[in-house]
Scaffold this active site. Sequence first.
Site: not given
Ligand code: NDP
Ligand code: HSE
Length: 441
Positions: A12, A17, A46, A106, A137, A206, A311
């Site tokens: 999903l 990520v 999704a 988180k 990590i 966190k 990242g």
């Molecule tokens: P993004 O905002 O880059 O991606 C979110 C994704 O979820 C998109 O593909 C989006 O779809 C999809 N999405 C959002 N809402 C819906 C919905 N209602 N139905 C279906 N799909 C949905 O987030 P990240 O990848 O950065 O982060 C994902 C998770 O990982 C978060 O919880 C974040 O806190 C955590 N995280 C992120 C890190 C980072 O470095 N980025 C590091 C550690 C944790 P669409 O592409 O179509 O918009």
């Molecule tokens: N937005 C978060 C950060 C992603 O900058 O640490 C990793 O959890």
Amino acid sequence: MIDYRHLRVALLGAGAVGSQVAALLLKHGEELADRAGASLELAGIAVRDLDAPRDTDLPRELFTTDADSLIVGADIVIELMGGIEPARTRVLQAINSGADVVTANKALLATHGPEIFDAADQVGAQVYYEAAAAGAIPIIRPLRDSLAGDRVQRIMGIVNGTTNYILDRMDTEGADFADVLAQAQALGYAEADPTADVEGYDAAQKAAILASLAFHTAVPLESVHREGITEITTSMMDAARHAGYVIKLLAVCERLTGHEPSASGEAISVRVYPALVPRTHPLASVHGANNAVFVEAEAAGSLMFYGAGAGGVQTASAVLGDVVSAARRHVAGGVGVGESTRANLPVLEIGHAVTRYQITLEVDDRPGVLAIIATILSEGRVSIATVEQTVIADDGEAGARARLVIGTHKAREQDLSDTVARLAESDVVETVVSVLRVEGN
Ligand code: NDP
Ligand code: HSE
């Protein structure tokens, strides 16, 4: 070719990520199957918008907007959408349909963790969340498994990559806050709403997760004291450098003794704030979007965990580690390691925290001023460790002003804030320029 058991994986989210998780799962599928003892089929991905541009080249036929149908029949659901809803609903749906869940969310775990873990317990499912704290990590498993036989006393660390990236660039290049934040967003470090990063919400989530694991206590997010970095200016950075410090956004979780509310006299303090860290301390050399977490345990002593805190591809590593663990459990059966909240320690308000401070004041520069300030500090039970005075205007006794930088010994936060309020009201103090905690020595 080994005839492994076949497991369906539903993903999903395909953002920073999720897209990397999908790409690595497809690229290294066979290797992961050997490690997991099960073949992992990426059944679908999704997303919200099928036409949104994607960084990675993933098969279009895997994409769907129908998360509901994708979850049905999945053995492992990876939630990487972020936010509370619909993530919470989807995670509960996955658990109740018999899947194990892997999440990096988180925000969700810090606000709805008990509900999600209870739901998983009811049906014997497992929730894995290594990526929910400090990106790549490994820190969740060490706290939950490796240190399960020890008593954690303190955790202190940098747990948000975006803010460390911003503060580091401000410190080393004098970069502008807004410019560097935009770069952190472009690099995929920041949350969908970067307020979560810069106002300390992400770090507080966190900290709540880490403290819950470390102290076997459900730590509600509301009990975590939180301050962000939006008030930190390049001139504060310069002043910190001049004094031999660097400013870092820290999460501090500690066990405190001698407190009434609990039978054992033990309680915990969980807080997130920008603090001065001596340049000689290892945390001072954590650059860019890296994170570092120090854990002090009764028997193990001091442990340090360091690496990429944010990242897409880095975080995907932690997510896939969890996917392999979930797959192994599917193959081997049995319950995984559960959450433990049996210690149930009270979480104290910030006023009970004890640390060192640096107070910067602009004062009248005339005889007796220092004595008045020293008296206010002493009456407030705040002991002075260092004082540095710089003349900032010297136009005769009436208009002369000086900047005073006062370093304190350890003091109780409530005493310190009462004392600062008295300083601010004093006739000899023009301005309280800043008050920063000092951590790390
Ligand atoms: P993004 O905002 O880059 O991606 C979110 C994704 O979820 C998109 O593909 C989006 O779809 C999809 N999405 C959002 N809402 C819906 C919905 N209602 N139905 C279906 N799909 C949905 O987030 P990240 O990848 O950065 O982060 C994902 C998770 O990982 C978060 O919880 C974040 O806190 C955590 N995280 C992120 C890190 C980072 O470095 N980025 C590091 C550690 C944790 P669409 O592409 O179509 O918009
Ligand atoms: N937005 C978060 C950060 C992603 O900058 O640490 C990793 O959890």
